[in-house]
Design an enzyme around this catalytic site. Structure first.
Site, PDB file in Angstrom:
ATOM      1  N   ARG A 105       0.729  -1.283   0.043  1.00 12.38           N
ATOM      2  CA  ARG A 105       0.019   0.017  -0.049  1.00 12.38           C
ATOM      3  C   ARG A 105       1.058   1.389   0.116  1.00 12.38           C
ATOM      4  O   ARG A 105       2.106   1.105   0.127  1.00 12.38           O
ATOM      5  CB  ARG A 105      -0.798   0.196   1.154  1.00 12.38           C
ATOM      6  N   GLU A 144      -3.295   7.277   7.178  1.00 11.04           N
ATOM      7  CA  GLU A 144      -1.850   7.442   7.514  1.00 11.04           C
ATOM      8  C   GLU A 144      -0.922   8.108   6.547  1.00 11.04           C
ATOM      9  O   GLU A 144       0.030   7.152   6.176  1.00 11.04           O
ATOM     10  CB  GLU A 144      -1.169   6.153   8.110  1.00 11.04           C
ATOM     11  N   GLU A 315      -7.269   4.641  15.452  1.00 12.60           N
ATOM     12  CA  GLU A 315      -6.958   3.150  15.555  1.00 12.60           C
ATOM     13  C   GLU A 315      -6.253   3.023  17.112  1.00 12.60           C
ATOM     14  O   GLU A 315      -5.263   3.608  17.599  1.00 12.60           O
ATOM     15  CB  GLU A 315      -6.000   2.842  14.826  1.00 12.60           C
ATOM     16  N   TRP A 323       3.856  -5.603  13.411  1.00 19.85           N
ATOM     17  CA  TRP A 323       4.815  -4.997  12.620  1.00 19.85           C
ATOM     18  C   TRP A 323       6.084  -4.586  13.420  1.00 19.85           C
ATOM     19  O   TRP A 323       6.924  -4.186  12.779  1.00 19.85           O
ATOM     20  CB  TRP A 323       4.297  -3.996  11.952  1.00 19.85           C
ATOM     21  N   GLU A 363      -1.701  -8.860   7.735  1.00 20.57           N
ATOM     22  CA  GLU A 363      -1.848  -8.764   9.067  1.00 20.57           C
ATOM     23  C   GLU A 363      -2.611  -9.771   9.818  1.00 20.57           C
ATOM     24  O   GLU A 363      -3.104  -9.622  10.975  1.00 20.57           O
ATOM     25  CB  GLU A 363      -2.421  -7.232   9.283  1.00 20.57           C
ATOM     26  N   MET A 365      -1.213 -11.703  11.653  1.00 18.82           N
ATOM     27  CA  MET A 365      -0.708 -11.954  13.245  1.00 18.82           C
ATOM     28  C   MET A 365      -1.069 -10.703  14.129  1.00 18.82           C
ATOM     29  O   MET A 365      -0.552 -10.630  15.139  1.00 18.82           O
ATOM     30  CB  MET A 365       1.023 -11.874  13.233  1.00 18.82           C
TER      31      MET A 365
HETATM   32  C1  GAL Z   1      -1.930   1.220  10.999  1.00 21.01           C
HETATM   33  C2  GAL Z   1      -2.867   1.201   9.716  1.00 21.01           C
HETATM   34  C3  GAL Z   1      -3.737  -0.064   9.725  1.00 21.01           C
HETATM   35  C4  GAL Z   1      -3.155  -1.079  10.254  1.00 21.01           C
HETATM   36  C5  GAL Z   1      -2.621  -0.975  11.459  1.00 21.01           C
HETATM   37  C6  GAL Z   1      -1.971  -2.244  12.016  1.00 21.01           C
HETATM   38  O1  GAL Z   1      -0.814   1.873  10.880  1.00 21.01           O
HETATM   39  O2  GAL Z   1      -3.409   2.353   9.565  1.00 21.01           O
HETATM   40  O3  GAL Z   1      -4.324   0.002   8.263  1.00 21.01           O
HETATM   41  O4  GAL Z   1      -2.000  -1.581   9.175  1.00 21.01           O
HETATM   42  O5  GAL Z   1      -1.524   0.096  11.473  1.00 21.01           O
HETATM   43  O6  GAL Z   1      -1.237  -2.021  13.244  1.00 21.01           O
END
Ligand code: GAL
Length: 633
Positions: A105, A144, A315, A323, A363, A365
Site C-alpha cells: 500500500r 496514515e 486506531e 509489525w 496482518e 498476526m
Molecule cells: C496502521 C494502519 C492500519 C493497520 C494497523 C496495524 O498503521 O493504519 O491499516 O495496518 O496499522 O497495526
C-alpha cells in the site's frame, strides 16, 4: 458530548451474511462508531470507471440500521493495480532512485498530478453518493500519510513540482543561490530546471537545499489532502478527519490539520516501545506489555493542538501487533487504560483496530477484538467495560494545562539534516522535556509557533530551528516563565547562522560562542547535580546564571522570566530546572512514582498506572494497568 468508542471494520473481508451479526455485536459491546472503506478501492472500482457501490450501500445500511455511526474512508492509500497501468509514473521513488512497487500500500507519489486528480475523483464520487447519508457521520481522508516512509519521493513528478515551488519561492536562480549560499563548492544554478532532488549526491548536499526539499515535500502532502477536502466539502457537512501516526514528523501536521475538522491518530503503544523508542533495555523490559508511560499522552496532547481542540484515536492497539520487531501481548487492563488515558486528554472518540483478526494476507498476526473464529479476544471485554464506565460518568471535558511546549515540524527536518551529533534528535528532546514535566505531575499542552503564548504559566521551547522575531518579542514580553533551548533560534529560515549570533533574545545578554555535541559516554556534569547530555553550547554575556557545569560554564541563564538553556539536561537536571520554575510560579508539583502519570480535566484528576505493579498514591491504590479518577475541587 461524552466520549465514544468505535471500531475499524472491513466489510469487504467478510461474507455479507455476517455483517448484521457483527454490527449487533459491536453495539452490544457499547461501540458507537465504525470506520470502513479506507482500503476498498478495488471493490469500489474494479476497472477504470466501472463503479460498484452496491456492496457499500448495503454495508452502510446494515451498520447504520444497527445504530452505528459510520466513518467513511476515502480509499486512496491503496490505488488498485489498474491505476498503475493508467499512470505508470505515479509510483513513489525511494532515495536510491527505485520506484516503490505495487503489492502492498501507499505506493503513490504525493506530487503526481494525475493521481491527485484520481484521488479527488473517488472522493467526489463517495461524497456525491454518501455525503447526505444519515449513517455517514464523519469522513477519513486517505490513511496514515507518511506511513512506511512515503512522504519523500524522488520521482520525476516530485522534482518538477519542486522546481515550480522553488521558482515561486525565490523568483530568480540568483536569489536562490544567494539564499542557499551556493557559491560554496561552486553549486550555483543558472536556471530552476537545473535543480534536482538532494539525493544521490557524493557527500552531504547543501542543508538549505535539503530544507527546501523537505518543505516542498510537506507542502505536497498538504496539497494532496486539500484536493480531497475540496472535492468533499461541498457534498457533506460532516467532519473531515485524517488519522496521523506516532512519531512521524515528515510533514507539517499543523498545515494539514488547518484544512480538516478533527485530528486523529493511530496509537500502538507496545509496537512503538519496541519499534520507535531508543530507551534503555531496562525501560523496555519494565514497560514491555504496557508501552512507554509518556509516548501516548504526548501524541494525545500534540494532536489536540493539531485538531485545534478536536481529536480522536482512530486506531487503538487491542493486543499484539504484527509489525514491530517483537510483539508481546498487553497486560490485562491495558486496552482499557489506553482508552481512558485518551479520554482524559480530551479524545472525542477512541476506535479499536480492528473488529476481527484477519486470517489472510499481511496482518494475520495482528490481534483484534475478536479472534479469526469470532470468539472474543481479551480486549473485547475491556472495551465493553470502558463503554459502561463512560456511561456512568459525566462528560469529561479537557482543561487548559498550566504548561505548554512549543512544537515545530520544520525543526525536526532541520536537525535531521544537520544533526551535528549522531544522537541529536528533535523528537527525543521534546519527549525528554515532556517526560520531565509529567514526572512532576503536570498536565501539558502543545502549541504551534504561531499560537498565542500568553495563556500558559510555563512555556518550554526546546530545539526550535528558527525563532521568528515576532515570537521572540512575544515570549520576552509575556508574564510567566519561558525556557528556550537548547539549539532554539540558531538558524535563519534559509539555514544560515544568524548574525548577531543566536539566540539573540530581547533583554537577555547570552550569546552562543561555540557549540559541541557530546557522545553518550561523555555527559558534562552540572554544579548542582545531574548532567548535560548530547549537546552543549558555550554562552558568553552578562546574563544571570541559574545553572552551570562543574567547571563553571553557564548552562541556564535568565533575564526576568526569559531563560536560555544551553544544553540537553538529563533527568535529574530537568527535574531541578522545572521544579525551580514551578516554585517561582506558585505551580504545585508532585513527584510521580515511577510509571504513574496523571492528567487533569475540568472536573477530574485521572491517574493511569503504566507500572507493572500496583501503586499507592494520593490516598488511593492504582492497580497494575489500572486507571483511577478523583473529583477535582
Ligand atoms: C496502521 C494502519 C492500519 C493497520 C494497523 C496495524 O498503521 O493504519 O491499516 O495496518 O496499522 O497495526
Amino acid at each position: 458530548m461524552k466520549s465514544e468508542l468505535g471500531i475499524c471494520y472491513y466489510p469487504e473481508h467478510w461474507p455479507e451474511a455476517q455483517w448484521a451479526e457483527d454490527a449487533a455485536r459491536m453495539r452490544a459491546t457499547g461501540l458507537s462508531w465504525v470506520r470502513i472503506g479506507e482500503f476498498a478501492w478495488s471493490l469500489m472500482e474494479a476497472e477504470p470507471g466501472k463503479l460498484s457501490f452496491g456492496w457499500l450501500d448495503r454495508a452502510i445500511e446494515t451498520l447504520g440500521a444497527a445504530g452505528l455511526k459510520v466513518v467513511l474512508g476515502t480509499p486512496t492509500a491503496t490505488p488498485p493495480r489498474w491505476m498503475i497501468e493508467k499512470h505508470p509514473d505515479m509510483l513513489a521513488v525511494d532515495e536510491a532512485g527505485n520506484p516503490r512497487k505495487f503489492g502492498s500500500r501507499r505506493h503513490y507519489c504525493f506530487s503526481h498530478k494525475g493521481y491527485r486528480e484520481e484521488s479527488a475523483r473517488i472522493a467526489r464520487l463517495l461524497g456525491e453518493r454518501y455525503g447526505k447519508n444519515p449513517h455517514v457521520q464523519a469522513w477519513q481522508i486517505d490513511n496514515e500519510y507518511a506511513c512506511h516512509e512515503t512522504t519523500l519521493s524522488y520521482s520525476r513528478a516530485a522534482v518538477e513540482g519542486f522546481r515550480d515551488w522553488l521558482a515561486q519561492r525565490y523568483q530568480s536562480p540568483e536569489a536562490l543561490n544567494r539564499a542557499w549560499g551556493n557559491i560554496f563548492w561552486s553549486m550555483e544554478y543558472s536556471d530552476f530546471s537545473e535543480i534536482d532532488a538532494p539525493n544521490l549526491t557524493v557527500t552531504e548536499p547543501n542543508p538549505a537545499h535539503v530544507m527546501a526539499w523537505r518543505r516542498y515535500s510537506s507542502d505536497a502532502v498538504v496539497a494532496y489532502n486539500a484536493a480531497q477536502v475540496t472535492a468533499l466539502r461541498p457534498l457533506t457537512d460532516k467532519p473531515l478527519i485524517h488519522n496521523y501516526m506516532g512519531r512521524v514528523l515528515e510533514f507539517d501536521h499543523f498545515d494539514v490539520g488547518n484544512d480538516l475538522d478533527i485530528a486523529s491518530w493511530d496509537s500502538y503503544p507496545i509496537g512503538f516501545l519496541s519499534d520507535r523508542l531508543t530507551d534503555s533495555p531496562e525501560h523496555k523490559r519494565r514497560y514491555l506489555r504496557q508501552g512507554d508511560p509518556d509516548m501516548q499522552a504526548l501524541h494525545h496532547d500534540l494532536y489536540r493542538a493539531v485538531g485545534k481542540g478536536r481529536w480522536w484515536v482512530m486506531e487503538q492497539q487491542p493486543g499484539p501487533v504484527n509489525w514491530a520487531p517483537f510483539n508481546p501481548a498487553p497486560l490485562p487492563g491495558m486496552a482499557r487504560l489506553w482508552a481512558w488515558e485518551a479520554i482524559a486528554h480530551g479524545a472525542e472518540a477512541v476506535c479499536y483496530f480492528r473488529w476481527r483478526q484477519a486470517p489472510f494476507a499481511q496482518e494475520q498476526m495482528h490481534a483484534a477484538l475478536l479472534r479469526p473464529d469470532s470468539a472474543p479476544a481479551p480486549a473485547l471485554a475491556e472495551a465493553a467495560q470502558v463503554a459502561e464506565e463512560i456511561a456512568s460518568l459525566p462528560e469529561i471535558r479537557p482543561a487548559q494545562a498550566p504548561v505548554a511546549i512549543l512544537f515545530d515540524y520544520a525543526s525536526a527536518w532541520a536537525w535531521e539534516t544537520q544533526p551535528q551529533g549522531a544522537d541529536f534528535d528533535y523528537f527525543e528532546l521534546v519527549l525528554d522535556t515532556y517526560r520531565g514535566l509529567r514526572k512532576l505531575g503536570l498536565s501539558v499542552d502543545f502549541l504551534p509557533l504561531d499560537a498565542n503564548v500568553s495563556d500558559h504559566h510555563l512555556i518550554l521551547a526546546p530545539g526550535l530551528f528558527t525563532l521568528p522575531e515576532s515570537l521572540k518579542a512575544s515570549l520576552a514580553a509575556r508574564d510567566g516563565i519561558t525556557i528556550l533551548g537548547p539549539r532554539s533560534g540558531t538558524r535563519s529560515p534559509e539555514f544560515e547562522i544568524p548574525v548577531p549570533l543566536p539566540p539573540a533574545l530581547p533583554g537577555l545578554d547570552s550569546t552562543i560562542a561555540l557549540t559541541e555535541s557530546l557522545p553518550p559516554s561523555a555527559p558534562e556534569p552540572l554544579a548542582q547535580g545531574g548532567a548535560v547530555l548530547h549537546w552543549l553550547e558555550r554562552l558568553e554575556g552578562t546574563a544571570e546564571v541559574v545553572e552551570e557545569t562543574q567547571s563553571g560554564q553557564p548552562v541556564l541563564t535568565r533575564s526576568g522570566g526569559l531563560h536560555y538553556l544551553a544544553g540537553w539536561p538529563d533527568e535529574t537536571a530537568f527535574a531541578r530546572i522545572l521544579t525551580r520554575a514551578c516554585a517561582e510560579l506558585g505551580l504545585a508539583v508532585t513527584e510521580m512514582p515511577e510509571g504513574l502519570r496523571c492528567r487533569d480535566t475540568e472536573s477530574h484528576r485521572f491517574y493511569v498506572n503504566y507500572a507493572p505493579e500496583p501503586i499507592d498514591f494520593d490516598g488511593v491504590t492504582i492497580a497494575t494497568a489500572g486507571v483511577t479518577w478523583k473529583d477535582l475541587p
